[in-house]
Design an enzyme around this catalytic site. Structure first.
Site, PDB file in Angstrom:
ATOM      1  N   SER A 135       0.851  -1.177   0.000  1.00 23.56           N
ATOM      2  CA  SER A 135       0.000   0.000   0.000  1.00 23.56           C
ATOM      3  C   SER A 135       0.893   1.236   0.000  1.00 23.56           C
ATOM      4  O   SER A 135       2.123   1.116   0.028  1.00 23.56           O
ATOM      5  CB  SER A 135      -0.901   0.013   1.227  1.00 23.56           C
ATOM      6  OG  SER A 135      -0.112   0.280   2.377  1.00 23.56           O
ATOM      7  N   LYS A 136       0.262   2.386   0.012  1.00 26.55           N
ATOM      8  CA  LYS A 136       1.009   3.650  -0.052  1.00 26.55           C
ATOM      9  C   LYS A 136       2.054   3.762   1.063  1.00 26.55           C
ATOM     10  O   LYS A 136       3.061   4.425   0.905  1.00 26.55           O
ATOM     11  CB  LYS A 136       0.043   4.829   0.058  1.00 26.55           C
ATOM     12  CG  LYS A 136      -0.765   5.028  -1.208  1.00 26.55           C
ATOM     13  CD  LYS A 136      -1.086   6.508  -1.423  1.00 26.55           C
ATOM     14  CE  LYS A 136      -1.777   6.737  -2.752  1.00 26.55           C
ATOM     15  NZ  LYS A 136      -3.181   6.304  -2.721  1.00 26.55           N
ATOM     16  N   ARG A 137       1.785   3.094   2.185  1.00 23.45           N
ATOM     17  CA  ARG A 137       2.750   3.135   3.280  1.00 23.45           C
ATOM     18  C   ARG A 137       4.118   2.633   2.851  1.00 23.45           C
ATOM     19  O   ARG A 137       5.133   2.974   3.434  1.00 23.45           O
ATOM     20  CB  ARG A 137       2.265   2.235   4.438  1.00 23.45           C
ATOM     21  CG  ARG A 137       1.130   2.780   5.242  1.00 23.45           C
ATOM     22  CD  ARG A 137       0.761   1.831   6.364  1.00 23.45           C
ATOM     23  NE  ARG A 137       0.314   0.528   5.858  1.00 23.45           N
ATOM     24  CZ  ARG A 137       0.926  -0.613   6.051  1.00 23.45           C
ATOM     25  NH1 ARG A 137       2.041  -0.652   6.744  1.00 23.45           N
ATOM     26  NH2 ARG A 137       0.441  -1.732   5.570  1.00 23.45           N
ATOM     27  N   HIS A 138       4.124   1.763   1.819  1.00 24.67           N
ATOM     28  CA  HIS A 138       5.391   1.176   1.389  1.00 24.67           C
ATOM     29  C   HIS A 138       6.108   2.020   0.336  1.00 24.67           C
ATOM     30  O   HIS A 138       7.086   1.574  -0.242  1.00 24.67           O
ATOM     31  CB  HIS A 138       5.140  -0.233   0.820  1.00 24.67           C
ATOM     32  CG  HIS A 138       4.592  -1.192   1.832  1.00 24.67           C
ATOM     33  ND1 HIS A 138       3.254  -1.524   1.886  1.00 24.67           N
ATOM     34  CD2 HIS A 138       5.181  -1.865   2.840  1.00 24.67           C
ATOM     35  CE1 HIS A 138       3.066  -2.383   2.872  1.00 24.67           C
ATOM     36  NE2 HIS A 138       4.208  -2.599   3.473  1.00 24.67           N
ATOM     37  N   GLY A 139       5.617   3.214   0.062  1.00 23.25           N
ATOM     38  CA  GLY A 139       6.259   4.059  -0.945  1.00 23.25           C
ATOM     39  C   GLY A 139       5.430   4.095  -2.213  1.00 23.25           C
ATOM     40  O   GLY A 139       4.230   3.830  -2.174  1.00 23.25           O
TER      41      GLY A 139
END
Ligand code: GLU
Length: 462
Positions: free
Chosen positions: A237-241
């Protein structure tokens, strides 16, 4: 039987890596079998679907080189068709009208939750509020007992308890088909042979099979592909970049690296890592698609990108980086100079953007020097070196690499210094820093006039 697959994105955001991999697998499978690959736009969510997302998805698909056959189908243009099939199911007794309002259902759900009970819709509620002209949804009549078997190409047989699937809505009160219903009508009428999609849809498959059965449609084959995870083993997800294809394109990645990387993420062919698109079409089968989640590794993607950058003809790189350079105001041209710069920088570039960031001094004046470099290499001690270099290079008639190199060696000899002692001050004068390709190459590319004036400027700054 000829193979037909589809990619069915919902245009509610950009094309992310998981969606792209689903698209790639469907595309590869179809192309491998000489079949068809079609696009279906699942845009029935009027609120969240946007034209902008749709265009971005098309752009990303084109950029990846995933060509589709025929014109994409849009679900929003097929609402009547879904109505027609829902009514067929009413007529055949496979579905029924339910007058319970969404508000009443929400109340019933809350009531069950408050009591700590599992909420399930009950058929006997259907006639609450019934009457002529009263709004209703259409629900499929599902079996109360037994098992529903899904045969998945990757996972084999998976059984679902039919009792846990309640009579779900196929057509809502507002006349819109639900996801499961529209998907089945489309997959069946488009005569798709293989449904390859993320395993987050596996729980929908038994429900969809009930609709196939109710309408007497032939079942396609299913393959549910594992999710892509981040390094922390949670869904990417966006948390991973950066997770959208467009973001990687903008960061200077090549489509061949993306296709290679995303395919290998979940599919293998021995220990091989590098595959051209043609090789993938030739080698891709579902047999080698793994069952466990794949972990996204940005370093490996970058490594592959660097590989493709090394391999790509300079002319093709030039075409890709020219707009990026000129976007930064470089005034670069598609000429010999650019090709030489590319050859000098390709070993040092992991992305297309690296070419741009590392070639600024080839196109722009050097107006400042890195502080540490200046303190070390532009000093009273190096002034004579720079003066000697300026004098020697000014006298080179034909400014070729060999003649430049000869001139540099003469300075080394005359001043009795090691080559590094003349190269570093020169590098700082010409590039503003201490990192660049070979100094002879830099001098040749910059040309005599620029070189002499930059040396003078450096001397003046001491
Ligand atoms: N539109 C769905 C999604 O974006 C895909 C539906 C399907 O593949 O069956 O997740």
């Amino acid at each position: 039987m000829s193979v037909k697959t589809r990619f069915a994105p919902s245009p509610t955001g950009s094309l992310h890596l998981g969606g792209a991999r689903t698209a790639i697998f469907n595309w590869l499978f179809a192309r491998h079998h000489g079949g068809e690959f079609v696009l279906r736009i699942e845009d029935t969510d009027q609120v969240r679907s946007t034209e902008e997302s749709l265009n971005e998805i098309y752009d990303s698909m084109k950029w990846l080189g995933l060509d589709w056959d025929g014109t994409p189908i849009k679900q929003s243009e097929r609402l009547e068709l879904y109505n027609e099939y829902a009514n067929k199911m009413l007529e055949s007794g496979k579905a029924y009208k339910c007058y319970v309002t969404p508000e009443q259902l929400a109340d019933k759900r809350k009531e069950a939750q408050d009591k700590g009970e599992f909420f399930q819709y009950k058929r006997e509620w259907a006639d609450e509020n019934s009457g002529p002209d009263k709004p209703y949804s259409i629900r499929i009549l599902t079996p109360d007992t037994g098992e529903i078997e899904v045969h998945d190409i990757l996972r084999g047989k998976i059984s679902f308890d039919a009792g846990e699937i309640d009579d779900f809505i196929i057509l809502r009160m507002d006349g819109f088909a639900t996801y499961n219903f529209a998907v089945v009508i489309d997959d069946a009428l488009m005569e798709l042979t293989h449904i390859i999609r993320g395993d987050d849809h596996l729980i929908n498959t038994p429900k969809q099979q009930l609709i196939y059965d109710a309408l007497g449609f032939n079942l396609p084959e299913f393959a549910h592909v594992s999710m892509i995870h981040g390094a922390d083993k949670t869904k990417l997800s966006k948390r991973h970049g950066a997770t959208s294809v467009g973001a990687y394109r903008d960061d200077g990645y090549l489509p061949e690296a993306m296709i290679n990387y995303l395919t290998r993420l979940g599919w293998s062919f021995g220990d091989e890592e590098i595959f051209s698109k043609d090789e993938l079409v030739e080698k891709f089968t579902l047999d080698n698609v793994g069952k466990s989640p794949a972990v996204f590794n940005p370093e490996k993607l970058q490594w592959l990108n660097a590989h493709y950058i090394k391999e790509k003809p300079a002319k093709e790189i030039a075409e890709l980086i020219l707009p990026l350079m000129n976007g930064k105001g470089y005034k670069a041209e598609d000429d010999d100079k650019l090709l030489k710069i590319i050859e000098q920088l390709r070993e040092r570039s992991k992305t297309l953007n690296d070419f741009v960031s590392q070639s600024s001094y080839f196109y722009n004046d050097v107006n400042e020097y890195e502080e540490k470099a200046r303190n070390k290499f532009l000093t009273e001690d190096t002034r004579p070196v720079l003066q000697a270099l300026s004098g020697k290079l000014s006298s080179v008639e034909n400014f070729t690499y060999d003649n430049i190199q000869k001139a540099l060696e003469e300075v080394v000899e005359e001043l009795d210094l090691k080559f590094g002692k003349i190269a570093q001050p020169m590098r700082v004068a010409l590039t503003g820093g201490t990192v660049s390709p070979g100094i002879g190459e830099v001098i040749e590319i910059l040309g005599k006039e620029v070189v002499i004036s930059r040396i003078q400027k450096a001397i003046d700054s001491i």
